[in-house]
Design a protein around this motif. Structure first.
Motif, PDB file in Angstrom:
ATOM      1  N   GLY A 130       0.832  -1.196   0.000  1.00 19.97           N
ATOM      2  CA  GLY A 130       0.000   0.000   0.000  1.00 19.97           C
ATOM      3  C   GLY A 130       0.862   1.240   0.000  1.00 19.97           C
ATOM      4  O   GLY A 130       2.068   1.188  -0.274  1.00 19.97           O
ATOM      5  N   ALA A 131       0.267   2.375   0.324  1.00 23.68           N
ATOM      6  CA  ALA A 131       0.979   3.643   0.212  1.00 23.68           C
ATOM      7  C   ALA A 131       0.322   4.696   1.094  1.00 23.68           C
ATOM      8  O   ALA A 131      -0.819   4.530   1.544  1.00 23.68           O
ATOM      9  N   ILE A 132       1.058   5.779   1.326  1.00 24.38           N
ATOM     10  CA  ILE A 132       0.514   6.915   2.065  1.00 24.38           C
ATOM     11  C   ILE A 132       0.826   8.201   1.299  1.00 24.38           C
ATOM     12  O   ILE A 132       1.819   8.279   0.578  1.00 24.38           O
ATOM     13  N   LEU A 133      -0.036   9.189   1.474  1.00 25.52           N
ATOM     14  CA  LEU A 133       0.307  10.534   1.009  1.00 25.52           C
ATOM     15  C   LEU A 133       1.305  11.136   1.998  1.00 25.52           C
ATOM     16  O   LEU A 133       1.170  10.960   3.219  1.00 25.52           O
ATOM     17  N   ALA A 134       2.298  11.833   1.478  1.00 25.82           N
ATOM     18  CA  ALA A 134       3.334  12.413   2.334  1.00 25.82           C
ATOM     19  C   ALA A 134       3.941  13.614   1.624  1.00 25.82           C
ATOM     20  O   ALA A 134       3.761  13.799   0.418  1.00 25.82           O
ATOM     21  N   ALA A 135       4.662  14.421   2.377  1.00 21.11           N
ATOM     22  CA  ALA A 135       5.323  15.601   1.806  1.00 21.11           C
ATOM     23  C   ALA A 135       6.768  15.635   2.288  1.00 21.11           C
ATOM     24  O   ALA A 135       7.037  15.428   3.478  1.00 21.11           O
ATOM     25  N   PRO A 136       7.722  15.881   1.385  1.00 19.57           N
ATOM     26  CA  PRO A 136       9.125  15.964   1.806  1.00 19.57           C
ATOM     27  C   PRO A 136       9.329  17.098   2.813  1.00 19.57           C
ATOM     28  O   PRO A 136       8.691  18.150   2.708  1.00 19.57           O
ATOM     29  N   VAL A 137      10.186  16.871   3.784  1.00 25.60           N
ATOM     30  CA  VAL A 137      10.526  17.924   4.745  1.00 25.60           C
ATOM     31  C   VAL A 137      11.395  18.953   4.037  1.00 25.60           C
ATOM     32  O   VAL A 137      12.423  18.609   3.441  1.00 25.60           O
ATOM     33  N   ARG A 138      10.964  20.206   4.079  1.00 25.22           N
ATOM     34  CA  ARG A 138      11.703  21.267   3.382  1.00 25.22           C
ATOM     35  C   ARG A 138      12.400  22.222   4.355  1.00 25.22           C
ATOM     36  O   ARG A 138      13.292  22.974   3.958  1.00 25.22           O
ATOM     37  N   ALA A 193       2.155   1.134  12.071  1.00 26.60           N
ATOM     38  CA  ALA A 193       1.757  -0.228  12.417  1.00 26.60           C
ATOM     39  C   ALA A 193       2.245  -1.213  11.363  1.00 26.60           C
ATOM     40  O   ALA A 193       2.720  -2.315  11.682  1.00 26.60           O
ATOM     41  N   MET A 194       2.141  -0.834  10.088  1.00 28.51           N
ATOM     42  CA  MET A 194       2.599  -1.700   9.009  1.00 28.51           C
ATOM     43  C   MET A 194       4.120  -1.862   9.039  1.00 28.51           C
ATOM     44  O   MET A 194       4.653  -2.956   8.795  1.00 28.51           O
ATOM     45  N   GLU A 195       4.826  -0.789   9.358  1.00 28.69           N
ATOM     46  CA  GLU A 195       6.290  -0.848   9.440  1.00 28.69           C
ATOM     47  C   GLU A 195       6.738  -1.838  10.510  1.00 28.69           C
ATOM     48  O   GLU A 195       7.743  -2.537  10.331  1.00 28.69           O
ATOM     49  N   ARG A 196       5.990  -1.922  11.604  1.00 39.23           N
ATOM     50  CA  ARG A 196       6.330  -2.880  12.664  1.00 39.23           C
ATOM     51  C   ARG A 196       6.243  -4.320  12.179  1.00 39.23           C
ATOM     52  O   ARG A 196       6.856  -5.218  12.767  1.00 39.23           O
ATOM     53  N   GLN A 197       5.478  -4.534  11.110  1.00 38.74           N
ATOM     54  CA  GLN A 197       5.346  -5.876  10.532  1.00 38.74           C
ATOM     55  C   GLN A 197       6.481  -6.179   9.540  1.00 38.74           C
ATOM     56  O   GLN A 197       6.482  -7.236   8.898  1.00 38.74           O
ATOM     57  N   GLY A 198       7.422  -5.255   9.412  1.00 38.02           N
ATOM     58  CA  GLY A 198       8.503  -5.432   8.461  1.00 38.02           C
ATOM     59  C   GLY A 198       8.117  -5.053   7.040  1.00 38.02           C
ATOM     60  O   GLY A 198       8.827  -5.394   6.082  1.00 38.02           O
ATOM     61  N   LEU A 199       6.983  -4.355   6.881  1.00 37.54           N
ATOM     62  CA  LEU A 199       6.487  -3.969   5.563  1.00 37.54           C
ATOM     63  C   LEU A 199       6.915  -2.534   5.239  1.00 37.54           C
ATOM     64  O   LEU A 199       7.133  -1.725   6.143  1.00 37.54           O
ATOM     65  N   ARG A 200       7.010  -2.228   3.948  1.00 38.49           N
ATOM     66  CA  ARG A 200       7.511  -0.927   3.513  1.00 38.49           C
ATOM     67  C   ARG A 200       6.500  -0.263   2.585  1.00 38.49           C
ATOM     68  O   ARG A 200       6.590  -0.405   1.362  1.00 38.49           O
ATOM     69  N   PRO A 201       5.540   0.481   3.138  1.00 32.74           N
ATOM     70  CA  PRO A 201       4.587   1.200   2.289  1.00 32.74           C
ATOM     71  C   PRO A 201       5.299   2.241   1.428  1.00 32.74           C
ATOM     72  O   PRO A 201       6.354   2.755   1.792  1.00 32.74           O
ATOM     73  N   LEU A 202       4.694   2.538   0.287  1.00 37.75           N
ATOM     74  CA  LEU A 202       5.243   3.553  -0.602  1.00 37.75           C
ATOM     75  C   LEU A 202       4.865   4.955  -0.134  1.00 37.75           C
ATOM     76  O   LEU A 202       3.798   5.161   0.459  1.00 37.75           O
ATOM     77  N   LEU A 203       5.734   5.907  -0.432  1.00 45.02           N
ATOM     78  CA  LEU A 203       5.459   7.329  -0.197  1.00 45.02           C
ATOM     79  C   LEU A 203       4.981   7.942  -1.508  1.00 45.02           C
ATOM     80  O   LEU A 203       5.656   7.854  -2.530  1.00 45.02           O
ATOM     81  N   VAL A 204       3.809   8.570  -1.468  1.00 39.53           N
ATOM     82  CA  VAL A 204       3.261   9.257  -2.641  1.00 39.53           C
ATOM     83  C   VAL A 204       3.194  10.741  -2.299  1.00 39.53           C
ATOM     84  O   VAL A 204       2.492  11.131  -1.353  1.00 39.53           O
TER      85      VAL A 204
END
Length: 231
Positions: A130-138, A193-204
């Protein structure tokens, strides 16, 4: 692909905002914030319906059952965001399969752009996690010492601010939230929570103006955004 359901945790009291009315029920323009948030989700053709997770005995809930000609369901949430999201996942209609993707979106994040939501769905549904919406830290990030002085400057090259919606499979997310709760870990967003499962969601990458209303200044900012749209 079939329509996507959204879970919207709205059981919080918004204590940081202050006042007796939970922030999701504050009025901006001619409607409460939650109405703007739900409209941003349900107006997208790929979204089939929403499960709004409200507090027990929520006197402010308007009793909506549809919005944008789509079903709007409710269930009672828990003491934390993670408990409320889990309750929402479990209360989804039976025809939402365990392996189907579900959106989770903040009730007080009303300025979601349709293009961002569409991009999240396009990218996330083609990924096994899966994926999440995110914004780069500027901004330049400083690490503070106990005395309030600067201890150092943090590299920002790979840092992103997590936004919502976040998109995960119903059963995977429910299991991740349950296991985090069992371990006593406080979850601040679903991706954690997903990261704790060893999973790597995508950043959009999403727009910076998909902000969460946390303070009176944020509410004023959203009212300004509304006035710009109307103009």
């Amino acid at each position: 692909m079939g329509g996507i359901w959204a879970v919207v945790p709205a059981a919080g009291r918004g204590t940081r905002f202050g006042g007796a009315t939970p922030k999701q029920y504050l009025v901006a323009g001619d409607r409460v914030l939650l109405a703007h948030t739900l409209e941003a989700l349900l107006s997208h053709p790929a979204v089939a319906g929403a499960m709004v997770v409200i507090a027990e005995n929520d006197a402010d809930w308007p009793g909506w059952t549809t919005l944008a000609d789509k079903p709007l369901l409710t269930c009672v949430g828990g003491a934390t965001r993670a408990e409320s999201v889990l309750a929402g996942l479990q209360a989804l209609p039976d025809d939402v399969r365990a392996d189907e993707f579900v959106l989770v979106h903040d009730a007080a994040r009303p300025n979601l752009a349709a293009a961002d939501l569409g991009r999240l769905l396009e990218v996330g549904r083609n990924d096994p996690v899966g994926a999440i919406l995110a914004a780069p830290v500027r901004d330049t990030l400083k690490r503070a010492g106990d005395d309030g002085g600067i201890d150092g400057t943090e590299p920002r090259a790979r840092l992103w601010r997590a936004l919502t919606p976040q998109l995960f499979r119903r059963h995977q997310l429910a299991r991740a939230l349950q296991e985090a709760a069992a371990a006593g870990v406080e979850i601040t967003d679903e991706a954690m929570a997903m990261e704790r499962q060893g999973l790597r969601p995508l950043l959009v990458e999403g727009n910076e103006d998909n902000f969460k209303v946390t303070t009176p200044a944020d509410l004023s900012r959203f009212e300004f955004e509304l006035s710009r749209r109307e103009a």
